[in-house]
Design a protein around this motif. Structure first.
Motif, mmCIF file in Angstrom:
data_model
loop_
_atom_site.group_PDB
_atom_site.id
_atom_site.type_symbol
_atom_site.label_atom_id
_atom_site.label_comp_id
_atom_site.label_asym_id
_atom_site.label_seq_id
_atom_site.Cartn_x
_atom_site.Cartn_y
_atom_site.Cartn_z
ATOM 1 N N GLY A 649 4.210 56.620 32.348
ATOM 2 C CA GLY A 649 5.570 56.187 32.683
ATOM 3 C C GLY A 649 5.866 56.208 34.167
ATOM 4 N N ARG A 650 5.471 57.320 34.845
ATOM 5 C CA ARG A 650 5.753 57.417 36.276
ATOM 6 C C ARG A 650 4.983 56.348 37.051
ATOM 7 N N VAL A 651 3.727 56.122 36.663
ATOM 8 C CA VAL A 651 2.919 55.117 37.352
ATOM 9 C C VAL A 651 3.503 53.723 37.139
ATOM 10 N N ILE A 652 3.911 53.420 35.907
ATOM 11 C CA ILE A 652 4.505 52.112 35.627
ATOM 12 C C ILE A 652 5.803 51.930 36.415
ATOM 13 N N ALA A 653 6.637 52.975 36.426
ATOM 14 C CA ALA A 653 7.905 52.888 37.161
ATOM 15 C C ALA A 653 7.664 52.699 38.654
ATOM 16 N N ALA A 654 6.716 53.462 39.215
ATOM 17 C CA ALA A 654 6.421 53.336 40.645
ATOM 18 C C ALA A 654 5.817 51.971 40.962
ATOM 19 N N ALA A 655 4.887 51.529 40.112
ATOM 20 C CA ALA A 655 4.255 50.224 40.334
ATOM 21 C C ALA A 655 5.290 49.105 40.241
ATOM 22 N N ALA A 656 6.185 49.212 39.267
ATOM 23 C CA ALA A 656 7.236 48.198 39.126
ATOM 24 C C ALA A 656 8.165 48.216 40.336
ATOM 25 N N ALA A 657 8.503 49.416 40.826
ATOM 26 C CA ALA A 657 9.373 49.508 41.997
ATOM 27 C C ALA A 657 8.731 48.835 43.204
ATOM 28 N N VAL A 658 7.409 49.045 43.359
ATOM 29 C CA VAL A 658 6.692 48.398 44.463
ATOM 30 C C VAL A 658 6.720 46.884 44.304
ATOM 31 N N MET A 659 6.400 46.407 43.097
ATOM 32 C CA MET A 659 6.384 44.957 42.867
ATOM 33 C C MET A 659 7.759 44.333 43.084
ATOM 34 N N VAL A 660 8.796 44.967 42.541
ATOM 35 C CA VAL A 660 10.148 44.434 42.708
ATOM 36 C C VAL A 660 10.522 44.382 44.185
ATOM 37 N N ALA A 661 10.170 45.442 44.928
ATOM 38 C CA ALA A 661 10.462 45.463 46.364
ATOM 39 C C ALA A 661 9.723 44.348 47.092
ATOM 40 N N VAL A 662 8.443 44.171 46.756
ATOM 41 C CA VAL A 662 7.641 43.120 47.398
ATOM 42 C C VAL A 662 8.225 41.744 47.078
ATOM 43 N N PHE A 663 8.510 41.500 45.797
ATOM 44 C CA PHE A 663 8.980 40.179 45.397
ATOM 45 C C PHE A 663 10.388 39.883 45.920
ATOM 46 N N PHE A 664 11.278 40.884 45.865
ATOM 47 C CA PHE A 664 12.662 40.624 46.266
ATOM 48 C C PHE A 664 12.810 40.437 47.777
ATOM 49 N N THR A 665 11.827 40.867 48.563
ATOM 50 C CA THR A 665 11.908 40.588 49.998
ATOM 51 C C THR A 665 11.835 39.079 50.259
ATOM 52 N N PHE A 666 11.216 38.340 49.324
ATOM 53 C CA PHE A 666 11.129 36.890 49.464
ATOM 54 C C PHE A 666 12.422 36.199 49.038
ATOM 55 N N ALA A 667 13.306 36.951 48.350
ATOM 56 C CA ALA A 667 14.550 36.348 47.863
ATOM 57 C C ALA A 667 15.465 35.933 49.009
#
Length: 727
Positions: A649-667
């Motif tokens: 769970g922690r790894v998935i949450a952290a990985a998702a947070a990283v991905m969301v941060a990376v992707f939303f910078t392009f928004a």
């Protein structure tokens, strides 16, 4: 009731196959042995990677200037045939030709001052083999009715990619001819892709510069250690450098779209961190238990390493389906991401184990105070797993209602190729485009080209003039090489991106003589869009089938493999539903700083579906492989569900947070395509991680119980024996 399970220094639980009092031999599989070899021979691994990075890195700086700028076409389509005939027989007066718009409020095209500028523009193209015939502005064809605007055409004598590079090199010289009340703008499809690629490249670089520090901050919070947080970033950087150099070398064999690197940069950063996060988290836990770095690496690669390999294969398989689309730009974008993922995966399986084996306990260097209390098994996610186990139905129904509600708008989604609005308002191509429209009519920037046998010239011209939606048709022009062809140009009554353009093209193709072909830039866009639409169901089917088969092989359990595939489809549909609300309907457009086109860019469904599904399956593999490991050890579905969530769970949450941060910078990029990409992928990851991996999928494990992991004997006999438990 809380599930008790061995953590940290406790003795591991006995497996279902193990007799009481007997310790299982810690042999491990192929990945365990490979990890141990990497850790033992770390210097050799570092040496090989150093040589590879130096060799590939030397080519990497030229990646954006070397890669191809065009390729947005449907190979074999009627419009591509027209372009090829125009380049061969009509001096290059094709959709790839460069159109130079010259305008003056005070002077007319026939006046000496404007003629001087036209002569200087003609000289720019002289002696450049990439250009064919240069056609001066012609009355009634390429001069506005008031005589103040003219279009000079420099024929294309090279591939579409070479023509985009030619505009890259010459557009500054052409726009510099402006002055003394005379405006000069290079336009046309080649100029559009030149300005389009430049704007997107700049936006990508800016977004990447923002995403790296944000990513590092999230990683430090997740790991609680500067060393552990920095390792994934360094490994991802190595993978990116290698993939950039690899793309430059591959471009020498076949043209690779510059968009391949743009997507590869973003995707490799997100996935590379995902993989390294999963490996490093498991290594710290194994090291805490054994104290032996080499043994910890072997255990890590035997468990988390298998999940990473299967996840990487899932991503590669999903993206490989895009190769079915007969469009060079779309195919090479997929190739670029696949190459980047391959290098990142290689670094994760070789370089990372070597580094971990070398630094051992120093992995916790620069630890924050709370990190010393951190365990691989998260008590908070274990408690959450127990809540889901106790109350499955409210959470299942709630998450499904949200996902279905967000998916409903996708039924009204419209797609089309990008309009002129995707380039900045100050781009020369857009200024020239809008000037031509104001002087010559809405359809003037997107003239349709008709090539027919000379014997059918009069019939083709009469039919085109009588076609609804055609404003004007130029007289037939004979082929410059004396061949038996004529070219006519039909000016539509509507903007090239208007919905009605498709109907006009269909009517022309239906009514014209059988041997007459219709092309031009608008036709190429429409033909590509049709190809994308035609291949979308095939691609979805291939991705779903291959994704299911990979999960089936990995988990050896048909029911959970089917459920894992279906729920991944839910987050994809929901993400496109949100995309429809934002980019088609314009909700939030003011906040995000864009003008909606009224549709989603045409390549979005094909490409984003593959990317979103790949990411969704990435998390599915992480969660279900961890759950299967605990089921193999305990034989208890409750342990599998709760402890699978506790340990991933922690790894998935952290990985998702990283991905969301990376992707939303392009928004917040100015051009629309990176904005679409960032928001759609960011929303997909957010919905997938929160509602599916951390809610719906664990609930499905709870509701299906032993059946989730059941497999018929005949299936077990034909599938390879894959175990996620170590020993």
């Amino acid at each position: 009731m809380r599930i008790e399970h061995a953590v940290d220094g406790d003795q591991p639980p006995k497996t279902a196959k193990e007799k009481p009092g007997t310790a299982p031999p810690k042999t491990g599989g192929v990945l365990a042995r490979m990890g141990a070899v990497m850790a033992t021979h770390a210097k050799w691994v570092f040496g090989v990677w150093l040589i590879a990075l130096v060799a590939l890195g030397s080519a990497a700086p030229t990646v954006f200037s070397s890669l191809a700028g065009a390729g947005w076409q449907a190979n074999g389509s009627e419009s591509v045939q027209v372009r090829e005939l125009a380049q061969e027989h009509f001096g290059g007066n094709s959709s790839a030709a460069v159109q130079v718009v010259v305008h003056s409020d005070a002077e007319q095209v026939s006046d000496p001052a404007v003629q001087q500028v036209l002569d200087e523009a003609t000289a720019v193209f002289a002696d450049d083999p990439r250009f064919g015939e240069v056609i001066a502005p012609q009355p009634g064809m390429s001069i506005s009715p008031d005589g103040h605007t003219g279009i000079l055409i420099a024929g294309a004598n090279a591939s579409t990619d070479e023509m985009v590079k030619a505009v890259d090199e010459l557009k500054a010289e052409l726009t510099a001819l402006s002055g003394d009340g005379i405006e000069v703008y290079p336009t046309g499809a080649s100029a559009l892709w030149s300005d389009f690629n430049e704007a997107n490249h700049d936006a990508m670089i800016k977004a990447e510069m923002v995403s790296w520090p944000v990513t590092l901050a999230i990683m430090v919070l997740a790991f609680g250690s500067l060393v552990a947080a920095g390792l994934p970033l360094l490994l991802t950087l190595a993978g990116l450098v290698a993939s950039a150099g690899g793309l430059v070398l591959l471009n020498e064999i076949t043209p690779i779209s510059v968009w391949a690197m743009n997507f590869a940069m973003m995707f490799a950063l997100a996935l590379g961190i995902d993989y390294a996060l999963f490996i490093v988290a498991r290594f710290r836990d194994a090291l805490r238990k054994s104290g032996d770095p080499r043994a910890a690496v072997a255990e890590t690669m035997d468990t988390a390493g298998k999940a990473v390999v299967l996840s990487g294969l899932t991503v590669l398989v999903s993206l490989s389906a895009v190769l079915l689309v007969p469009a060079p730009a779309v195919r090479t974008m997929a190739v670029g991401i696949m190459l980047a993922v391959t290098f990142v995966l290689a670094a994760t399986l070789t370089l990372l184990p070597a580094v971990l084996g070398k630094i051992g306990p120093k992995i916790n260097g620069g630890a924050l105070p709370y990190a010393k209390r951190q365990q691989h098994r998260s008590p908070k996610f274990e408690a959450w797993g127990n809540v889901l186990h106790k109350h499955p139905w409210p959470f299942a129904i709630g998450s499904l209602l949200v996902l279905i509600a967000l998916s409903i708008p996708v039924l009204g989604l419209k797609v089309a190729m990008p309009s002129i609005q995707v380039v900045p308002t100050d781009a020369p191509v857009r200024q020239g485009y809008e000037l031509v429209q104001s002087q010559m009519g809405d359809g003037a920037p997107g003239m349709l080209q008709i090539i027919a046998p000379a014997s059918e010239a009069d019939s083709a011209a009469a039919t085109a003039r009588a076609t609804e939606g055609v404003d004007m048709v130029t007289p037939p022009i004979p082929a410059m090489d004396g061949s038996d062809y004529v070219m006519l140009q039909a000016v539509p009554t509507v903007d090239p991106s208007d919905d009605a353009m498709g109907s006009i093209l269909d009517r022309l193709r239906s009514d014209l003589p059988p041997q007459a072909l219709v092309g031009g830039a608008p036709a190429e866009n429409l033909d590509l869009q049709q190809a994308l639409n035609d291949y979308l169901p095939v691609i979805i089917g291939v991705i779903l089938t291959l994704g299911f088969l990979l999960l089936l092989v990995a988990l050896q359990a048909p029911l959970i493999a089917i459920l894992g595939t279906i729920v991944s489809l839910l987050s994809t549909a929901a993400a496109f539903g949100v995309a429809k609300l934002i980019f088609q309907d314009g909700h939030g457009a003011g906040l995000l700083g864009f003008t909606p086109q009224g549709f989603l860019d045409g390549w979005g469904p094909v490409f984003f579906f593959a990317m979103i599904f790949a990411i969704a399956m990435d998390y599915t593999v992480f969660l279900l492989s961890t759950a299967k490991e605990h089921y193999e050890e305990s034989g208890d579905p409750k342990v599998a569900q709760v402890m699978g969530l506790a340990h991933s769970g922690r790894v998935i949450a952290a990985a998702a947070a990283v991905m969301v941060a990376v992707f939303f910078t392009f928004a917040f990029a100015e051009p629309l395509p990176p904005k679409e990409m960032g928001i759609i992928l960011g929303v997909a990851v957010l919905l997938d991680a929160v509602l599916i991996r951390l809610v719906l999928l664990p609930v499905l494990l709870r509701l299906t119980g032993h059946a989730a992991w059941w497999s018929p004997a005949w299936l077990r006999r034909i599938l390879p024996d894959i175990s996620f438990s170590h020993g």
